[in-house]
Each structure stands twice: as C-alpha cells, then as structure tokens.
Write a protein that holds these residues in place. Structure first.
Motif, PDB file in Angstrom:
ATOM      1  N   GLY A 256      -4.853  56.194 -21.922  1.00 36.98           N
ATOM      2  CA  GLY A 256      -4.754  55.632 -23.259  1.00 36.98           C
ATOM      3  C   GLY A 256      -3.380  55.835 -23.835  1.00 36.98           C
TER       4      GLY A 256
ATOM      5  N   ASN B  24     -14.109  60.396 -27.063  1.00 35.62           N
ATOM      6  CA  ASN B  24     -14.304  59.393 -28.098  1.00 35.62           C
ATOM      7  C   ASN B  24     -14.863  60.012 -29.375  1.00 35.62           C
TER       8      ASN B  24
ATOM      9  N   ARG C 114      -7.256  47.275 -28.853  1.00 36.88           N
ATOM     10  CA  ARG C 114      -8.659  47.092 -28.465  1.00 36.88           C
ATOM     11  C   ARG C 114      -8.910  45.682 -27.927  1.00 36.88           C
ATOM     12  N   SER C 115      -8.433  44.691 -28.668  1.00 36.26           N
ATOM     13  CA  SER C 115      -8.681  43.311 -28.266  1.00 36.26           C
ATOM     14  C   SER C 115      -7.925  42.942 -26.999  1.00 36.26           C
TER      15      SER C 115
ATOM     16  N   GLY D  28      -9.185  46.403 -24.102  1.00 36.82           N
ATOM     17  CA  GLY D  28     -10.572  46.803 -23.910  1.00 36.82           C
ATOM     18  C   GLY D  28     -10.934  48.109 -24.596  1.00 36.82           C
ATOM     19  N   ALA D  29     -12.228  48.317 -24.758  1.00 32.82           N
ATOM     20  CA  ALA D  29     -12.731  49.468 -25.502  1.00 32.82           C
ATOM     21  C   ALA D  29     -12.590  50.776 -24.737  1.00 32.82           C
TER      22      ALA D  29
ATOM     23  N   GLY E 113     -11.642  51.079 -34.856  1.00 30.90           N
ATOM     24  CA  GLY E 113     -12.141  51.364 -33.515  1.00 30.90           C
ATOM     25  C   GLY E 113     -11.368  52.431 -32.774  1.00 30.90           C
ATOM     26  N   GLY E 114     -10.655  53.302 -33.500  1.00 29.84           N
ATOM     27  CA  GLY E 114      -9.882  54.359 -32.855  1.00 29.84           C
ATOM     28  C   GLY E 114     -10.749  55.333 -32.077  1.00 29.84           C
ATOM     29  N   SER E 115     -10.201  55.867 -30.990  1.00 29.07           N
ATOM     30  CA  SER E 115     -10.935  56.840 -30.173  1.00 29.07           C
ATOM     31  C   SER E 115     -10.879  58.232 -30.779  1.00 29.07           C
TER      32      SER E 115
ATOM     33  N   THR F 144      -7.314  55.236 -27.747  1.00 28.44           N
ATOM     34  CA  THR F 144      -6.297  55.109 -28.796  1.00 28.44           C
ATOM     35  C   THR F 144      -6.374  56.349 -29.672  1.00 28.44           C
TER      36      THR F 144
ATOM     37  N   VAL G 254      -4.515  49.772 -33.626  1.00 27.48           N
ATOM     38  CA  VAL G 254      -5.694  50.016 -32.794  1.00 27.48           C
ATOM     39  C   VAL G 254      -6.443  48.739 -32.465  1.00 27.48           C
ATOM     40  N   SER G 255      -6.715  47.920 -33.469  1.00 28.81           N
ATOM     41  CA  SER G 255      -7.511  46.708 -33.221  1.00 28.81           C
ATOM     42  C   SER G 255      -6.789  45.768 -32.264  1.00 28.81           C
TER      43      SER G 255
END
Length: 238
Positions: free
Chosen positions: A157, A2, A169-170, A173-174, A206-208, A178, A165-166
């Motif tokens: 992933g 991450n 994510r939604s 999950g986190a 929120g990209g990894s 990504t 990404v978002s």
C-alpha cells in the motif's frame, strides 16, 4: 491492518513514551515509531513496544540505492515491526529491492512486515511540489502515479492524504492499503500539515488506517482524545 488507528509516538526518548502510555495500560495500540524516536533509542524501542503487546509501524521512509535499501530492510525485518515504509520516489527497482530484503530478513514461519510507500508528504502543497520537485502535473496525479508504481513493485500500500484515498481506491482496488496521516479532529490546528482531514472524512473515503499524532500526544487528556478520534474513525455515534 484495515480500520486501524495508529498513534504517532513522536517523542524524543523512551522515558517520554513510557509516561505517555501509562493511561493506555488496558489498550493494545497500533503505534508509529518515527525517525526522532528510533534514532534516539535504536532497535530496543521497537522490542519494548512489542513486549507491551502493541503493533508497530516503523516509519523510517527509506530512500537510497536499491542495494542499500535491500540490506537495510533485511535488518529491519528482524526487529519485529508490523509495518515499514520507503519513499516511492526511489523508484520501482528500489521498492522491489526493499520487498526482497524484508522477505530475506523475515524468520522462517513468520509473516514479513507490511511494506508501504510514501507518495507525497501531507506537509507538501501543490505549489511546493511544483517549485521544489519540478513536478508539473496535478498533485493528485503525482500521488496516483506513485501509488501505481508501488503496487506494480509488489508493495502492500501507500501513505497518502485522505484527499487522495478515493482516487487510489477506484484506480487500484480495495485491497491496496491507504495509510493517511494529517488527521485532525474538527477545530484542531493544522500545524505543519497542508493536506489534512477529519477522521470521519478519512473513514468515508475508504482509508485503511489513519495516523494521529499531536491531537492525542499533546492533548491534556490523551486517553479521552484517543477514544473521541477512535469513535469518529470507527463510525460510532456520539
């Protein structure tokens, strides 16, 4: 993994890689070895980079029948790469076979490489997807569908653009990685990429991890460019 900044070593040979990495002697990097470099140098390039202390994303995008992919992943698992990938378009059975191959090929006591799936290439536009792949759903819906299939297959992933990404994510999950190529600092040329984004946008989405190539590798001052992008990605104020 991450919050990683991955440098794409899109070079024709090891000598060019060695020259490029000289200014980074004090840095332990996360680097990407793609088809051009791997096909030119073979497995030895992964071993060299690992010996230098770098993490390696082996970006070969496997896409074949399940048995072939499984066998290939057994071999790739022995190279010591930290992450490998497949095309999600190969289907769930193929992705599951890839994971099985990695688990079989990973030495006892070692962690298997992360395995991620390419959704839609960042060089693919909505119009191209419809004309070349005959996929009529919106591009983001196609990316999310592939991401869901990758997660159902047990993969870690996906590769996607920062613009998706978002949504992933939604929906997933986190904890689902990504990895986002097509990263361009403000003012940089897009090149052959279509769905590009700045490091800050990828961070806020929120990209990894982000993958950066030409803005660093073709920069007149690669180390300076690397730190500029790294600081923006990590949220360090300039």
């Amino acid at each position: 993994m991450n919050n990683s900044l991955i440098i794409a070593l899109d070079f024709p040979d090891k000598r060019t890689v060695v020259d490029f990495l000289k200014p980074f002697e004090e840095e332990k990097l996360f680097v990407k070895v793609g088809m051009e470099l791997f096909y030119a140098e073979g497995p030895g390039i992964v071993q060299y980079l690992k010996e230098q202390g770098h993490e390696v994303f082996l970006d070969l995008k496997l896409h074949d029948i399940p048995n072939t992919v499984q066998s290939a992943m057994k071999s790739l698992a022995r190279l010591g790469a930290d992450m490998v990938n497949v095309h999600a378009a190969g289907g769930r059975e193929m992705m599951e076979a890839a994971l099985e191959g990695l688990e079989i090929g990973t030495a006892a006591g070692s962690s298997r490489p992360l395995c991620i799936a390419v959704t839609q290439l960042t060089s693919t536009s909505k119009a191209q997807m419809k004309s070349d792949q005959l996929i009529s759903v919106p591009l983001q819906e196609s990316v999310l569908h592939y991401a869901k299939r990758a997660q159902q297959s047990g993969l870690d992933g996906v590769v996607c653009s920062a613009q998706e990404v978002s949504l992933i994510r939604s929906g997933l999950g986190a904890g689902f990685l990504t990895v986002t190529p097509g990263i361009r600092p403000s003012g940089n040329q897009e090149g052959d990429q279509k769905r590009v984004a700045t490091p800050r946008f990828a961070k806020e989405a929120g990209g990894s991890a982000i993958v950066v190539g030409r803005p660093v590798t073709r920069s007149a001052a690669p180390l300076e460019s690397y730190y500029t992008i790294k600081n923006e990605w990590e949220g360090v104020l300039q």
